[in-house]
Design a protein around this motif. Structure first.
Motif, PDB file in Angstrom:
ATOM      1  N   ILE A 188       0.812  -1.221   0.000  1.00 16.59           N
ATOM      2  CA  ILE A 188       0.000   0.000   0.000  1.00 16.59           C
ATOM      3  C   ILE A 188       0.847   1.273   0.000  1.00 16.59           C
ATOM      4  O   ILE A 188       0.374   2.330  -0.440  1.00 16.59           O
ATOM      5  N   LYS A 189       2.078   1.190   0.432  1.00 14.28           N
ATOM      6  CA  LYS A 189       2.928   2.390   0.467  1.00 14.28           C
ATOM      7  C   LYS A 189       3.380   2.834  -0.920  1.00 14.28           C
ATOM      8  O   LYS A 189       3.904   3.934  -1.084  1.00 14.28           O
ATOM      9  N   LYS A 190       3.171   1.980  -1.917  1.00 11.16           N
ATOM     10  CA  LYS A 190       3.592   2.308  -3.281  1.00 11.16           C
ATOM     11  C   LYS A 190       2.605   3.251  -3.986  1.00 11.16           C
ATOM     12  O   LYS A 190       2.937   3.807  -5.035  1.00 11.16           O
ATOM     13  N   TYR A 191       1.420   3.441  -3.411  1.00 11.42           N
ATOM     14  CA  TYR A 191       0.371   4.160  -4.127  1.00 11.42           C
ATOM     15  C   TYR A 191       0.291   5.610  -3.658  1.00 11.42           C
ATOM     16  O   TYR A 191       0.029   5.886  -2.487  1.00 11.42           O
ATOM     17  N   LYS A 192       0.542   6.498  -4.616  1.00 12.16           N
ATOM     18  CA  LYS A 192       0.658   7.923  -4.322  1.00 12.16           C
ATOM     19  C   LYS A 192       0.020   8.746  -5.432  1.00 12.16           C
ATOM     20  O   LYS A 192      -0.037   8.322  -6.578  1.00 12.16           O
ATOM     21  N   SER A 193      -0.445   9.927  -5.069  1.00 15.65           N
ATOM     22  CA  SER A 193      -0.949  10.885  -6.041  1.00 15.65           C
ATOM     23  C   SER A 193      -0.445  12.259  -5.654  1.00 15.65           C
ATOM     24  O   SER A 193      -0.470  12.621  -4.472  1.00 15.65           O
ATOM     25  N   PHE A 194       0.004  13.031  -6.641  1.00 12.78           N
ATOM     26  CA  PHE A 194       0.531  14.332  -6.251  1.00 12.78           C
ATOM     27  C   PHE A 194      -0.539  15.415  -6.103  1.00 12.78           C
ATOM     28  O   PHE A 194      -0.209  16.565  -5.823  1.00 12.78           O
ATOM     29  N   ILE A 195      -1.816  15.064  -6.230  1.00 15.48           N
ATOM     30  CA  ILE A 195      -2.857  16.059  -5.978  1.00 15.48           C
ATOM     31  C   ILE A 195      -3.534  15.865  -4.623  1.00 15.48           C
ATOM     32  O   ILE A 195      -4.349  16.697  -4.223  1.00 15.48           O
ATOM     33  N   THR A 196      -3.234  14.785  -3.914  1.00 19.54           N
ATOM     34  CA  THR A 196      -3.847  14.559  -2.605  1.00 19.54           C
ATOM     35  C   THR A 196      -3.121  15.364  -1.531  1.00 19.54           C
ATOM     36  O   THR A 196      -2.053  15.929  -1.765  1.00 19.54           O
ATOM     37  N   TYR A 197      -3.705  15.386  -0.333  1.00 15.78           N
ATOM     38  CA  TYR A 197      -3.074  16.123   0.769  1.00 15.78           C
ATOM     39  C   TYR A 197      -1.764  15.462   1.169  1.00 15.78           C
ATOM     40  O   TYR A 197      -0.761  16.116   1.411  1.00 15.78           O
ATOM     41  N   SER A 198      -1.785  14.127   1.238  1.00 14.81           N
ATOM     42  CA  SER A 198      -0.581  13.387   1.605  1.00 14.81           C
ATOM     43  C   SER A 198      -0.663  11.983   1.020  1.00 14.81           C
ATOM     44  O   SER A 198      -1.622  11.633   0.341  1.00 14.81           O
ATOM     45  N   ASN A 199       0.325  11.180   1.286  1.00 14.98           N
ATOM     46  CA  ASN A 199       0.392   9.798   0.807  1.00 14.98           C
ATOM     47  C   ASN A 199       0.708   8.870   1.972  1.00 14.98           C
ATOM     48  O   ASN A 199       1.225   9.328   2.995  1.00 14.98           O
ATOM     49  N   PRO A 200       0.415   7.563   1.869  1.00 12.31           N
ATOM     50  CA  PRO A 200      -0.110   6.848   0.710  1.00 12.31           C
ATOM     51  C   PRO A 200      -1.595   7.114   0.504  1.00 12.31           C
ATOM     52  O   PRO A 200      -2.283   7.629   1.398  1.00 12.31           O
ATOM     53  N   ILE A 201      -2.073   6.734  -0.675  1.00 11.96           N
ATOM     54  CA  ILE A 201      -3.492   6.885  -1.018  1.00 11.96           C
ATOM     55  C   ILE A 201      -4.049   5.531  -1.438  1.00 11.96           C
ATOM     56  O   ILE A 201      -3.307   4.575  -1.661  1.00 11.96           O
ATOM     57  N   THR A 202      -5.352   5.482  -1.546  1.00 12.06           N
ATOM     58  CA  THR A 202      -5.967   4.354  -2.226  1.00 12.06           C
ATOM     59  C   THR A 202      -7.188   4.846  -2.980  1.00 12.06           C
ATOM     60  O   THR A 202      -7.585   6.017  -2.855  1.00 12.06           O
TER      61      THR A 202
END
Length: 469
Positions: A188-202
């Motif tokens: 799960i730590k591999k999933y990121k988006s640069f528009i979210t507040y922070s990471n990881p995301i799902t």
């Protein structure tokens, strides 16, 4: 049995001439392969088979490393995600599986099968295809393999023996019968988006289907009855995600706000349970959104709404069958901003009959709206979309170049713009749109003060410099 699911490497994009889009895709992060995850989870929860997922893009796995991982797991069955735009990578993955162990059963699934089922099953490295939503079908298929039952009679399973039979697209009628995706099958730590507040995301899918039929779209979901998860199911899945340590969720429904009453029920449940979470969703700008419901969404953790606006030309809104009232778009965007929700708007350039003036009108409309994010894509007619089918029928497009590519994916496509548009001009306009929107002092200042983790802001700045400077 050992069942391996593979999301292939993304090394061979069909639209290789659109270099900017490829760069943006590489810089924007990775999302979990939710379709694979649903199918793998249903199999895991309803059988005793051993299940594994390899997500090559997120794990940065190239073909040499993938080969070793397949050898290490040594599966009996491999399910491979097939996407038309990365078809060559799906086929190379299937070939690799057969090279390691010839009698391994290869099953193709994904949106490509919906458009090109016969072409896919005819490939020498593909044994079966799943036609439609795969959770129940794939589990029935595996059970039939395990008990030596007739596979060809399973609805939704295409083989080399039944390829000319009429196959019905499979759908899960009641979504709440599905278990929550088992996200522990992924790192799960591999999933990121640069528009979210922070990471990881799902990501989450709280509904399936889209009631609209935009002429540029070739989604399996378009012009379909919308099926929903209940509000209770949605919130319980969110709680299971929070228990994994994830605080940022992206709803990937085609239109999360299609049923406003359900949106309210979800928000009420989140608020009553005092769940601390941030979420993004997708919506049309002509839904029954008002300040009251937007404020409730904000109170329930909604941080950003993504609208598919597509064009700033009212004429082109009709041409593409989107039919948004641009004045209503302005009102909805303003209401979102008034309650503190960020706004993301998608746009396209190079639409059928679009003029240079209308392209500039779209760019300026995005700026006028004061959006927080505005990606601009270059339109290309997608296979099975209304635009593509009509253009072939009327000889506007002279040859079926998507079919030619599918039959020979080693050759990337060269001319996939709408006829009468110049490739170099479209690329210039695409760069202009991004630069004009993002490199304004007022936008940069707003982005600096946006509520977001510092690491995210640095990522965005680095990506912008890499892409445009």
């Amino acid at each position: 049995m050992k069942v391996l699911f593979i999301f292939p490497p993304k090394e061979n994009w069909a639209l290789r001439e659109v270099k900017l889009h490829k760069k943006i895709d590489e810089e924007s992060g990775h999302y979990p392969p939710l379709g694979i995850l649903y199918v793998a989870t249903y199999l895991l929860k309803n059988t005793n088979h051993q299940v594994k997922i390899i997500d090559c893009p997120a794990e940065e796995i190239r073909y040499d490393s993938l080969e070793q991982q397949i050898k290490n797991f040594f599966p009996d069955v491999v399910g491979i995600y097939f996407c038309t735009e990365y078809l060559l990578d799906s086929l190379k993955t299937a070939q690799l599986v057969k090279k390691i162990k010839k009698d391994t059963i290869v099953v193709a699934g994904g949106p490509h099968i919906f458009i090109y089922p016969k072409q896919t099953i005819k490939n020498e490295y593909v044994d079966y295809c799943i036609f439609g939503e795969g959770e129940i079908v794939f589990t029935e298929f595996i059970n039939a393999l395990d008990t030596a039952k007739d596979i060809d009679s399973i609805p939704g399973v295409i083989s080399k023996r039944n390829l000319y039979k009429e196959h019905v697209l499979q759908k899960v009628p009641l979504l709440d019968i599905l278990p929550y995706p088992e996200r522990s099958l992924l790192d799960i730590k591999k999933y990121k988006s640069f528009i979210t507040y922070s990471n990881p995301i799902t990501t989450m899918m709280t509904s399936r289907g889209c009631a609209y039929n935009c002429y540029y779209c070739n989604s399996i979901e378009r012009a379909q009855k919308v099926r929903f998860h209940s509000a209770e199911y949605v919130v319980k899945e969110m709680e299971s995600i929070i228990n994994l340590g994830i605080r940022d969720i992206l709803f990937f429904d085609e239109n999360f706000t299609f049923d406003i009453k359900r949106v309210e029920d979800i928000c009420d449940e989140i608020i009553s349970k005092k769940i601390k979470v941030r979420w993004h969703c997708r919506s049309r700008a002509d839904m029954k959104l008002d300040k009251r419901i937007l404020k409730k969404m904000k109170d329930a953790g909604c941080r950003l709404i993504q609208f598919g606006i597509e064009t700033g030309s009212q004429r082109l809104q009709k041409v593409i069958n989107k039919n948004l009232d641009l004045e209503r778009v302005k009102q909805v965007v303003k209401m979102c901003k008034d309650v503190g929700i960020l706004v993301y708007g998608n746009f396209m350039l190079g639409l059928p009959t679009e003029t240079k003036e209308e392209m500039l009108q779209t760019i300026n409309f995005a700026i006028e709206l004061g959006l927080d994010y505005a990606p601009f894509g270059v339109f290309n007619p997608l296979p099975e979309s209304v635009f593509y089918i009509h253009a072939l029928k009327e000889k506007i497009i002279k040859k079926d170049y998507w079919l030619e590519y599918v039959e020979n994916p080693e050759e990337s496509m060269k001319d996939y713009w709408w006829p009468k548009h110049d490739k170099n001009f479209l690329n210039e306009m695409n760069y202009l749109a991004f630069k004009k929107f993002y490199f304004r002092p007022t936008y940069i200042l707003k982005a600096l003060f946006r509520k977001q983790a510092l690491k995210q802001k640095l990522w965005q700045a680095k990506a912008a410099i890499k892409l445009f400077l």
